[in-house]
Design a protein around this motif. Structure first.
Motif, PDB file in Angstrom:
ATOM      1  N   LYS A 113       0.843  -1.209   0.000  1.00 31.36           N
ATOM      2  CA  LYS A 113       0.000   0.000   0.000  1.00 31.36           C
ATOM      3  C   LYS A 113       0.872   1.250   0.000  1.00 31.36           C
ATOM      4  O   LYS A 113       0.569   2.250  -0.660  1.00 31.36           O
ATOM      5  N   LEU A 114       1.939   1.187   0.747  1.00 27.52           N
ATOM      6  CA  LEU A 114       2.893   2.303   0.804  1.00 27.52           C
ATOM      7  C   LEU A 114       3.440   2.603  -0.603  1.00 27.52           C
ATOM      8  O   LEU A 114       3.513   3.764  -1.025  1.00 27.52           O
ATOM      9  N   VAL A 115       3.792   1.542  -1.342  1.00 27.96           N
ATOM     10  CA  VAL A 115       4.299   1.709  -2.710  1.00 27.96           C
ATOM     11  C   VAL A 115       3.213   2.261  -3.632  1.00 27.96           C
ATOM     12  O   VAL A 115       3.468   3.112  -4.480  1.00 27.96           O
ATOM     13  N   GLU A 116       1.993   1.796  -3.438  1.00 29.10           N
ATOM     14  CA  GLU A 116       0.865   2.324  -4.235  1.00 29.10           C
ATOM     15  C   GLU A 116       0.742   3.837  -4.048  1.00 29.10           C
ATOM     16  O   GLU A 116       0.606   4.588  -5.017  1.00 29.10           O
ATOM     17  N   LYS A 117       0.827   4.297  -2.805  1.00 29.18           N
ATOM     18  CA  LYS A 117       0.565   5.716  -2.497  1.00 29.18           C
ATOM     19  C   LYS A 117       1.755   6.631  -2.786  1.00 29.18           C
ATOM     20  O   LYS A 117       1.577   7.824  -3.002  1.00 29.18           O
ATOM     21  N   MET A 118       2.976   6.070  -2.765  1.00 31.35           N
ATOM     22  CA  MET A 118       4.165   6.920  -2.938  1.00 31.35           C
ATOM     23  C   MET A 118       4.805   6.784  -4.319  1.00 31.35           C
ATOM     24  O   MET A 118       5.587   7.646  -4.722  1.00 31.35           O
ATOM     25  N   CYS A 119       4.476   5.703  -5.032  1.00 36.82           N
ATOM     26  CA  CYS A 119       5.140   5.438  -6.323  1.00 36.82           C
ATOM     27  C   CYS A 119       4.123   5.324  -7.462  1.00 36.82           C
ATOM     28  O   CYS A 119       4.158   6.115  -8.404  1.00 36.82           O
ATOM     29  N   HIS A 120       3.210   4.336  -7.363  1.00 36.44           N
ATOM     30  CA  HIS A 120       2.248   4.116  -8.456  1.00 36.44           C
ATOM     31  C   HIS A 120       1.294   5.304  -8.628  1.00 36.44           C
ATOM     32  O   HIS A 120       1.089   5.798  -9.739  1.00 36.44           O
ATOM     33  N   ASN A 121       0.673   5.723  -7.522  1.00 35.55           N
ATOM     34  CA  ASN A 121      -0.403   6.723  -7.644  1.00 35.55           C
ATOM     35  C   ASN A 121       0.047   8.100  -8.133  1.00 35.55           C
ATOM     36  O   ASN A 121      -0.646   8.708  -8.950  1.00 35.55           O
ATOM     37  N   PRO A 122       1.219   8.606  -7.681  1.00 34.68           N
ATOM     38  CA  PRO A 122       1.663   9.876  -8.282  1.00 34.68           C
ATOM     39  C   PRO A 122       1.866   9.743  -9.793  1.00 34.68           C
ATOM     40  O   PRO A 122       1.584  10.665 -10.552  1.00 34.68           O
ATOM     41  N   ALA A 123       2.345   8.557 -10.229  1.00 35.72           N
ATOM     42  CA  ALA A 123       2.555   8.332 -11.672  1.00 35.72           C
ATOM     43  C   ALA A 123       1.221   8.334 -12.420  1.00 35.72           C
ATOM     44  O   ALA A 123       1.100   8.914 -13.506  1.00 35.72           O
ATOM     45  N   ILE A 124       0.206   7.705 -11.832  1.00 35.73           N
ATOM     46  CA  ILE A 124      -1.126   7.671 -12.467  1.00 35.73           C
ATOM     47  C   ILE A 124      -1.735   9.071 -12.476  1.00 35.73           C
ATOM     48  O   ILE A 124      -2.215   9.569 -13.500  1.00 35.73           O
ATOM     49  N   LEU A 125      -1.690   9.711 -11.314  1.00 29.00           N
ATOM     50  CA  LEU A 125      -2.369  10.993 -11.126  1.00 29.00           C
ATOM     51  C   LEU A 125      -1.805  12.090 -12.034  1.00 29.00           C
ATOM     52  O   LEU A 125      -2.546  12.869 -12.618  1.00 29.00           O
ATOM     53  N   PHE A 126      -0.478  12.113 -12.171  1.00 27.21           N
ATOM     54  CA  PHE A 126       0.159  13.130 -13.027  1.00 27.21           C
ATOM     55  C   PHE A 126       0.445  12.616 -14.434  1.00 27.21           C
ATOM     56  O   PHE A 126       0.983  13.341 -15.247  1.00 27.21           O
ATOM     57  N   GLN A 127       0.092  11.353 -14.698  1.00 33.83           N
ATOM     58  CA  GLN A 127       0.345  10.733 -16.019  1.00 33.83           C
ATOM     59  C   GLN A 127       1.838  10.802 -16.377  1.00 33.83           C
ATOM     60  O   GLN A 127       2.217  11.165 -17.490  1.00 33.83           O
ATOM     61  N   VAL A 128       2.667  10.453 -15.388  1.00 36.89           N
ATOM     62  CA  VAL A 128       4.122  10.453 -15.595  1.00 36.89           C
ATOM     63  C   VAL A 128       4.474   9.288 -16.525  1.00 36.89           C
ATOM     64  O   VAL A 128       4.030   8.163 -16.314  1.00 36.89           O
ATOM     65  N   GLU A 129       5.274   9.581 -17.537  1.00 38.61           N
ATOM     66  CA  GLU A 129       5.614   8.546 -18.518  1.00 38.61           C
ATOM     67  C   GLU A 129       6.673   7.575 -17.998  1.00 38.61           C
ATOM     68  O   GLU A 129       7.739   7.997 -17.565  1.00 38.61           O
ATOM     69  N   LYS A 130       6.334   6.273 -18.034  1.00 38.64           N
ATOM     70  CA  LYS A 130       7.278   5.175 -17.805  1.00 38.64           C
ATOM     71  C   LYS A 130       8.033   5.240 -16.478  1.00 38.64           C
ATOM     72  O   LYS A 130       9.210   4.890 -16.400  1.00 38.64           O
ATOM     73  N   ARG A 131       7.348   5.682 -15.444  1.00 35.20           N
ATOM     74  CA  ARG A 131       7.956   5.684 -14.107  1.00 35.20           C
ATOM     75  C   ARG A 131       6.894   5.294 -13.079  1.00 35.20           C
ATOM     76  O   ARG A 131       5.715   5.246 -13.373  1.00 35.20           O
ATOM     77  N   GLY A 132       7.359   5.000 -11.860  1.00 42.75           N
ATOM     78  CA  GLY A 132       6.421   4.694 -10.780  1.00 42.75           C
ATOM     79  C   GLY A 132       6.132   3.212 -10.608  1.00 42.75           C
ATOM     80  O   GLY A 132       5.401   2.821  -9.690  1.00 42.75           O
ATOM     81  N   TYR A 133       6.684   2.371 -11.481  1.00 42.84           N
ATOM     82  CA  TYR A 133       6.473   0.920 -11.418  1.00 42.84           C
ATOM     83  C   TYR A 133       7.777   0.198 -11.710  1.00 42.84           C
ATOM     84  O   TYR A 133       8.669   0.747 -12.365  1.00 42.84           O
TER      85      TYR A 133
END
Length: 446
Positions: A354-374
């Motif tokens: 969950k920590l990874v979801e909120k600090m890594c995946h979700n910022p990437a989804i929310l800001f539509q960051v290309e090819k990062r966060g996973y």
């Protein structure tokens, strides 16, 4: 020229809600293979046995103070501290000096970061009462979004004209991030306590001056305006339980038009800590009650709140040690944010997934960051390795911020970041830094 290869062996890979054991092969900037076991004789080996391997943290709200306030911090010093804390990408705020409210000033910041940042970077463009023409020139593929202060904070950029606000919300397709505190409420409360105490107001009144009412009034208005205009709204640093009810968990994050962030300090501290920590935990919005803190945790875990960030905002100790009215709000956090959340994991408050979801995946989804966060094949190799059983205590001599202090001094963390890779290059390993200029400007798939 042969590709530079790095092979991370024996990893406990945390990604997309799962923890899997395996190896990760990196070629140049990218993750090229993830398997149970990989052999690559020419690769540099990093043994991650018994450690967690996470995507690099994306911090959607930092203040690195450059230009104009570089006695407090610089992009170089704070991005270095971020790398040591497992943050591989940051989005920096516009309330520098001069403010980032013209395209020229924005370009100046990108130029500095390209030369001095240890980690990937983007910047928010600042909205004011009179710069709509400049806002409309911003390229949403290369800029994280627009930042509006609906309550005044460091480097006053208050947007307080309702007509201008509605025009901005209606005119831009940029993601709009807002600092929500109602200015009239704060001014009225400040006067009340200044009349009684002068400048030396006891710090315990900070959350009463910058009250739940001030926060809720402002955030509910911003949300109403976003719904009316169809704007894409992200509400920064929620601090009250009451505000959490303004957000939904009924739809997936990628479909949400209204999102919210919570910061490390509002999840860690409460108003009980003012007695010990004083103005060192003076933030805007204020750290509030234990009940607020526990409701923020609840909303984070049930997905009404989408992202954990830092709002890293350093000031010198001399500045912070002033009396209440003269002590600026904000504190440094990037070096200690991830290990603080691992501490919450050790206490059973949150899972590592969950920590990874909120600090890594979700910022990437929310800001539509290309090819990062996973951690995915074909993605940039922004990777952090965490030893969750390697205790250390925060002290003046291991604080990396330019301001040389931390609100966590004296705290012992059970976990420590051992390695940070940015675009496939090792920038930090066991307290050592590599001057490799690995950082890149973030891009956005919009």
């Amino acid at each position: 020229m042969s590709k530079k290869k790095v092979l991370i062996k024996n990893a406990r890979i945390v990604n997309e809600g799962c923890i899997t054991k395996g190896d990760i092969l990196i070629e140049d900037e990218l993750i090229v293979q993830i398997e149970k076991s990989i052999s690559s004789p020419e690769a540099q080996i990093i043994d991650a046995k018994n450690k967690y391997v996470l995507p690099g943290v994306i911090d959607d709200q930092v203040h690195f103070r450059e230009p104009g306030l570089t006695h407090k911090a610089t992009i170089a010093t704070e991005s270095r501290a971020a790398a040591a804390g497992g943050i591989t990408s940051f989005i920096e705020m516009p309330n520098t000096n001069p403010q980032t409210t013209t395209i020229d000033k924005l370009e100046d910041k990108f130029e500095v970061a390209s030369k001095t940042s240890f980690v990937n970077y983007s910047f928010m463009f600042g909205g004011t009462n009179d710069n709509l023409d400049e806002i409309l020139k911003v390229d949403s593929k290369n800029v994280a979004g627009l930042k509006l202060f609906l309550g005044s904070s460091t480097g006053n950029m208050l947007v307080d004209n309702p007509e201008v606000l509605e025009k901005i919300f209606s005119s831009t397709n940029l993601l709009i991030s807002v600092h929500c505190e109602d200015e009239a409420t704060i001014r009225k409360n400040t006067k009340l306590y200044t009349d009684k105490y002068g400048d030396d107001i006891p710090i315990k009144y900070h959350p009463i001056i910058r009250s739940e009412e001030a926060c809720y009034l402002s955030s509910s208005k911003a949300i109403e305006l976003a719904k009316k205009t169809g704007a894409r709204l992200h509400v920064f640093h929620l601090s009250t339980g009451k505000e959490t009810n303004l957000f939904t968990n009924k739809i997936p994050l990628k479909d949400k038009k209204i999102t919210a962030e919570v910061c490390i300090h509002h999840l860690w501290f409460s108003d009980k800590d003012y007695e010990e920590k004083g103005t060192h935990i003076k933030w805007n919005p204020a750290v509030k009650t234990e009940a607020d803190r526990s409701q923020l945790w609840e909303a984070l875990l049930d997905d009404r709140l989408d992202v954990i960030a830092t709002d890293h905002a350093p000031h010198t100790l001399e500045e912070k040690n002033n009396v209440y009215a003269k002590a600026p709000s904000g504190g440094p956090l990037v070096q200690h944010a991830l290990v603080a959340m691992f501490e919450a994991y050790h206490k059973g408050k949150i899972s590592v997934e969950k920590l990874v979801e909120k600090m890594c995946h979700n910022p990437a989804i929310l800001f539509q960051v290309e090819k990062r966060g996973y951690i995915k094949e074909g993605y940039f190799a922004d990777i952090v390795i965490v030893d969750d059983n390697n205790p250390w205590t925060v002290s003046k001599d291991n604080v990396l911020y330019k301001c040389k202090w931390s609100p966590f001094e004296g705290t012992t963390f059970k976990s420590r970041v051992t390695h940070t890779l940015v675009n496939g290059q090792l920038v930090y390993e066991n307290s050592n830094f590599y001057e490799v200029n690995a950082a890149k400007q973030l891009t956005f798939s919009r």
